[in-house]
Design an enzyme around this catalytic site. Structure first.
Site, PDB file in Angstrom:
ATOM      1  N   ILE A   1       1.090  -1.238   0.103  1.00 49.66           N
ATOM      2  CA  ILE A   1       0.342   0.317   0.120  1.00 49.66           C
ATOM      3  C   ILE A   1       1.141   1.213   0.281  1.00 49.66           C
ATOM      4  CG2 ILE A   1      -0.202   0.093   2.503  1.00 49.66           C
ATOM      5  CD1 ILE A   1      -3.455   0.417   1.696  1.00 49.66           C
TER       6      ILE A   1
ATOM      7  N   VAL B   1       1.588   3.654   2.228  1.00 47.81           N
ATOM      8  CA  VAL B   1       1.303   4.885   3.111  1.00 47.81           C
ATOM      9  C   VAL B   1       1.382   4.534   4.369  1.00 47.81           C
ATOM     10  CG1 VAL B   1       0.138   6.182   1.108  1.00 47.81           C
ATOM     11  CG2 VAL B   1      -1.679   4.398   2.270  1.00 47.81           C
TER      12      VAL B   1
ATOM     13  N   ALA C   1       3.179   7.888   9.958  1.00 48.73           N
ATOM     14  CA  ALA C   1       3.152   8.089  11.271  1.00 48.73           C
ATOM     15  C   ALA C   1       2.737   7.433  11.888  1.00 48.73           C
ATOM     16  CB  ALA C   1       2.287   9.499  11.239  1.00 48.73           C
TER      17      ALA C   1
ATOM     18  N   LYS D   1       8.358  12.509  15.903  1.00 52.30           N
ATOM     19  CA  LYS D   1       6.836  12.833  16.184  1.00 52.30           C
ATOM     20  C   LYS D   1       6.619  12.958  17.527  1.00 52.30           C
ATOM     21  CE  LYS D   1       2.362  11.431  16.231  1.00 52.30           C
ATOM     22  NZ  LYS D   1       1.902   9.789  14.721  1.00 52.30           N
TER      23      LYS D   1
HETATM   24  C1  LIG Z   1      -5.025   6.664   3.446  1.00 48.15           C
HETATM   25  C2  LIG Z   1      -3.959   5.815   4.391  1.00 48.15           C
HETATM   26  C3  LIG Z   1      -3.285   5.937   5.460  1.00 48.15           C
HETATM   27  C4  LIG Z   1      -2.491   5.862   6.239  1.00 48.15           C
HETATM   28  N1  LIG Z   1      -1.097   6.573   7.352  1.00 48.15           N
HETATM   29  C5  LIG Z   1      -0.534   5.528   8.272  1.00 48.15           C
HETATM   30  C6  LIG Z   1       0.257   5.783   9.140  1.00 48.15           C
HETATM   31  O1  LIG Z   1       0.244   7.002   9.591  1.00 48.15           O
HETATM   32  N2  LIG Z   1      -0.019   5.231  10.202  1.00 48.15           N
HETATM   33  C7  LIG Z   1       0.055   3.648  11.151  1.00 48.15           C
HETATM   34  O2  LIG Z   1       0.732   3.009  11.487  1.00 48.15           O
HETATM   35  N3  LIG Z   1      -1.259   3.139   9.616  1.00 48.15           N
HETATM   36  C8  LIG Z   1      -1.264   3.805   8.664  1.00 48.15           C
HETATM   37  N4  LIG Z   1      -1.910   3.624   7.556  1.00 48.15           N
HETATM   38  C9  LIG Z   1      -2.216   2.254   7.131  1.00 48.15           C
HETATM   39  C10 LIG Z   1      -0.868   1.140   7.198  1.00 48.15           C
HETATM   40  O3  LIG Z   1       0.021   2.015   5.844  1.00 48.15           O
HETATM   41  C11 LIG Z   1      -0.563  -0.108   6.899  1.00 48.15           C
HETATM   42  O4  LIG Z   1      -1.631  -0.265   8.400  1.00 48.15           O
HETATM   43  C12 LIG Z   1       0.495  -0.792   6.392  1.00 48.15           C
HETATM   44  O5  LIG Z   1       1.057  -0.354   5.572  1.00 48.15           O
HETATM   45  C13 LIG Z   1      -0.153  -1.937   6.802  1.00 48.15           C
HETATM   46  O6  LIG Z   1      -0.630  -2.636   5.427  1.00 48.15           O
HETATM   47  P1  LIG Z   1       0.144  -4.402   5.425  1.00 48.15           P
HETATM   48  O7  LIG Z   1       1.558  -4.700   5.097  1.00 48.15           O
HETATM   49  O8  LIG Z   1      -0.665  -4.983   5.528  1.00 48.15           O
HETATM   50  O9  LIG Z   1      -0.318  -4.163   4.118  1.00 48.15           O
HETATM   51  P2  LIG Z   1       0.120  -3.641   2.357  1.00 48.15           P
HETATM   52  O10 LIG Z   1       1.784  -2.642   2.602  1.00 48.15           O
HETATM   53  O11 LIG Z   1      -0.829  -4.311   1.175  1.00 48.15           O
HETATM   54  O12 LIG Z   1       0.345  -4.944   1.879  1.00 48.15           O
HETATM   55  C14 LIG Z   1       0.169  -6.680   1.520  1.00 48.15           C
HETATM   56  C15 LIG Z   1       1.164  -7.215   1.209  1.00 48.15           C
HETATM   57  O13 LIG Z   1       0.143  -8.757   0.759  1.00 48.15           O
HETATM   58  C16 LIG Z   1       1.034  -8.831  -0.355  1.00 48.15           C
HETATM   59  N5  LIG Z   1      -0.012  -9.968  -1.665  1.00 48.15           N
HETATM   60  C17 LIG Z   1      -1.289  -9.560  -1.898  1.00 48.15           C
HETATM   61  N6  LIG Z   1      -2.405 -10.438  -1.934  1.00 48.15           N
HETATM   62  C18 LIG Z   1      -1.182 -11.692  -2.630  1.00 48.15           C
HETATM   63  C19 LIG Z   1      -0.471 -12.917  -3.246  1.00 48.15           C
HETATM   64  N7  LIG Z   1      -2.024 -12.917  -3.304  1.00 48.15           N
HETATM   65  N8  LIG Z   1       0.627 -13.319  -3.539  1.00 48.15           N
HETATM   66  C20 LIG Z   1       0.754 -12.434  -2.546  1.00 48.15           C
HETATM   67  N9  LIG Z   1       1.426 -11.593  -2.157  1.00 48.15           N
HETATM   68  C21 LIG Z   1      -0.033 -11.514  -2.262  1.00 48.15           C
HETATM   69  C22 LIG Z   1       1.163  -8.007  -1.567  1.00 48.15           C
HETATM   70  O14 LIG Z   1       2.283  -8.082  -1.716  1.00 48.15           O
HETATM   71  C23 LIG Z   1       1.441  -6.953  -0.024  1.00 48.15           C
HETATM   72  O15 LIG Z   1       3.057  -7.038   0.107  1.00 48.15           O
HETATM   73  C24 LIG Z   1      -2.371   4.366   7.144  1.00 48.15           C
HETATM   74  C25 LIG Z   1      -3.282   3.372   5.637  1.00 48.15           C
HETATM   75  C26 LIG Z   1      -3.793   4.156   4.207  1.00 48.15           C
HETATM   76  C27 LIG Z   1      -4.589   3.258   3.774  1.00 48.15           C
END
Ligand SMILES: Cc1cc2nc3c(=O)[nH]c(=O)nc-3n(C[C@H](O)[C@H](O)[C@H](O)COP(=O)(O)OP(=O)(O)OC[C@H]3O[C@@H](n4cnc5c(N)ncnc54)[C@H](O)[C@@H]3O)c2cc1C
Length: 501
Positions: free
Chosen positions: A49, A51, A54, A82
């Site tokens: 994603i 983002v 912070a 921060k």
């Molecule tokens: C607008 C916005 C602002 C944010 N700001 C903050 C902030 O300031 N502070 C904070 O703490 N959090 C914030 N967050 C939340 C933060 O971005 C996420 O909680 C954090 O990045 C964790 O993301 P993730 O690893 O769960 O998902 P992702 O980063 O989406 O990673 C998902 C992973 O799964 C993999 N994947 C998916 N499907 C498959 C598949 N079929 N096969 C193999 N791999 C797969 C992808 O390749 C990727 O590597 C924000 C979110 C948003 C939407």
């Protein structure tokens, strides 16, 4: 029949996946004695994603648990410090308040100093603002930064901090850490998940035909919830009615103005915009409700409100507030976006990943005979995210704004009973009840409540016992000591320069 858990498989290489990978590696691969194996699979074509810049002070706990050199992390991820969040226009247009980290001065006779402040505020509405007794707010307002100094009787004892950092670089940093500690990293897209007769996940199949077997799976696949939702059907409790924002337009700009040691959040027509300063750029965005603003209207708000020279095209991200009804199902734990999402107003998503992986260590299963541990884990995790949800709703529901349909909705909507009870106790008796393990302690609640001008009618009976002059004198002395401490602290910019060389 139960079997020992030795092989962990993580799906996803975003912040959640690599926080899990790094922490598991640090704990389980310290020696080869446990016979553990950790594999992380991610799909570069899907990507992350990108983002989430912070954090809250638990990010420090992660860095310290992983024995990471802070200066190295700050350098590699273009991080800044921060000290809290500055909220603008949330109660009324033109208003401003702070939600700082750290303590609001010392405990006095076993009662927090903010209770003395509240007593004064009830008696005399002209009492100086609460932020005068917060070293973090006062330092942030002056663009100063200093590290906490424990057990010194200095005002720096009340300080706490977190980081702003580049989300992509942060995930890469933790990836390098995890791989160096022994995590097997596989790039590939999971297209099929095979379960056994008991519904336990057995193996993942990749698009190119490879298979990955494991004993325990950690779903960090993002909003798609590949294992927890698609395979194990853990339902999602939708909280959109409490937290209607569901889209964000993210937009980085070149650095402009001083390097502030705080996040800024401005309330807008249908949501709010953020400003997060990194060393090399500023992260900005507009979080809004698609029910109350069209994408074109939201883009117009971005054009009007986000200053600075753009260094990338604006990017729209869709999301939904809510949580997984069961974050741990069968032999699969979900973390990060796969486990639930709360809008980023208080930067809590990365905290929840850290808190849940540490909680998982407290409930760490030896074998697949883990039902009691699983239930206890889920109960505590759900309690934590619900407390954070209530705290975020608080920012909206007590606002005096009524200038748009969005603000009319969020100030009149139903709120959870848990929040309603908390507000009733505060308004009636000036008490903020918190559980030991809540992320947001009473000092956070009072910062928002006082900032939004919600002042109880009666003060806390325990504080009423002391004469008002006693409270006045302490508040004055603490404010003066903080002002002096802030004057002596270096600027945020020079502190960073010295740290990173
Ligand atoms: C607008 C916005 C602002 C944010 N700001 C903050 C902030 O300031 N502070 C904070 O703490 N959090 C914030 N967050 C939340 C933060 O971005 C996420 O909680 C954090 O990045 C964790 O993301 P993730 O690893 O769960 O998902 P992702 O980063 O989406 O990673 C998902 C992973 O799964 C993999 N994947 C998916 N499907 C498959 C598949 N079929 N096969 C193999 N791999 C797969 C992808 O390749 C990727 O590597 C924000 C979110 C948003 C939407």
């Amino acid at each position: 029949m139960s079997k020992d858990i030795k092989e962990f498989v993580i799906v996803g290489g975003g912040s959640a996946g690599w926080i899990a990978g790094a922490c598991l590696a640090r704990l389980l691969l310290k020696t080869t004695r446990g016979g553990y194996k950790i594999t992380l699979v991610e799909s570069p074509e899907i990507g992350i994603i990108g983002v989430g810049e912070a954090t809250v002070p638990s990010m420090q706990d992660l860095i310290s648990f992983l024995n990471i050199d802070e200066a190295d992390f700050v350098r590699a991820t273009n991080a800044t410090y921060k000290l809290g969040i500055c909220f603008k226009d949330w109660n009324k247009i033109g208003g401003e308040y702070w939600h700082p980290f750290g303590e609001l001065g010392p405990m006095i006779e076993n009662q927090p100093l903010h209770q003395h402040w509240l007593q004064q505020k009830i008696i005399n509405p002209q009492t100086p603002d609460l932020h005068n007794i917060s070293i973090c707010s006062m330092a942030a307002r002056a663009n100063k930064f200093q590290k906490p100094v424990k057990n010194t009787q200095s005002v720096y004892e009340w300080l706490s901090y977190a980081y702003h950092f580049d989300a992509v670089k942060g995930a890469e940093y933790l990836r390098d850490y995890g791989k160096a500690k022994g995590v097997t990293h596989i790039e590939g897209r999971v297209t099929d998940v095979k379960t056994d007769n008991d519904g336990m996940i057995e193996k993942l199949k990749l698009q190119d035909g490879r298979e990955i077997t494991g004993d325990f799976f950690i779903d960090c696949s993002g909003f798609v919830g590949l294992l927890i939702e698609k395979t194990l059907k853990s339902e999602f409790d939708d909280w959109t009615h409490y937290l209607p924002v569901d889209r964000a337009i993210a937009l980085p700009t070149k650095p402009n103005g001083p390097l502030t040691p705080y996040t800024t959040s401005w309330a807008r027509e249908a949501g709010w915009t953020w400003r997060i300063p990194l060393q090399n750029r500023v992260g900005n965005g507009y979080v809004y409700s698609s029910k109350f603003a069209s994408d074109d209207e939201a883009m117009a708000t971005v054009d009007k409100c986000i200053a600075g020279e753009r260094i990338a095209e604006p990017r729209t991200i869709k999301f939904k507030a809510g949580r997984r009804r069961e974050p741990w199902v069968k032999n699969c734990l979900s973390l990060g976006l796969a486990s639930g999402f709360l809008e980023p107003l208080e930067s809590t998503a990365i905290h929840l990943v850290i808190a849940n992986i540490f909680r998982f260590f407290d409930h760490f299963p030896k074998s697949t005979n883990f039902e009691v541990l699983r239930k206890a884990f889920n109960q505590r995790g759900i309690r934590e995210i619900e407390e954070i949800r209530d705290f975020i709703i608080l920012h909206y529901c007590v606002s005096e704004r009524k200038d748009t349909d969005f603000w009319r909705y969020v100030t009149t909507m139903d709120i959870p009973d848990t929040l309603g009870e908390k507000l009733d106790i505060y308004k009636g008796q000036a008490k903020i009840l918190a559980d030991y393990y809540d992320l947001f302690r009473p000092m956070s609640w009072i910062s928002v409540l006082a900032g939004m001008e919600v002042i109880p009618k009666n003060s806390n009976p325990i504080i009423n016992i002391v004469p008002p002059e006693f409270s006045i004198n302490i508040l004055r002395d603490v404010s003066a000591a903080i002002a002096d401490g802030v004057a002596k602290a270096p600027s945020h910019e020079s502190f960073l320069k010295q740290l990173t060389g």
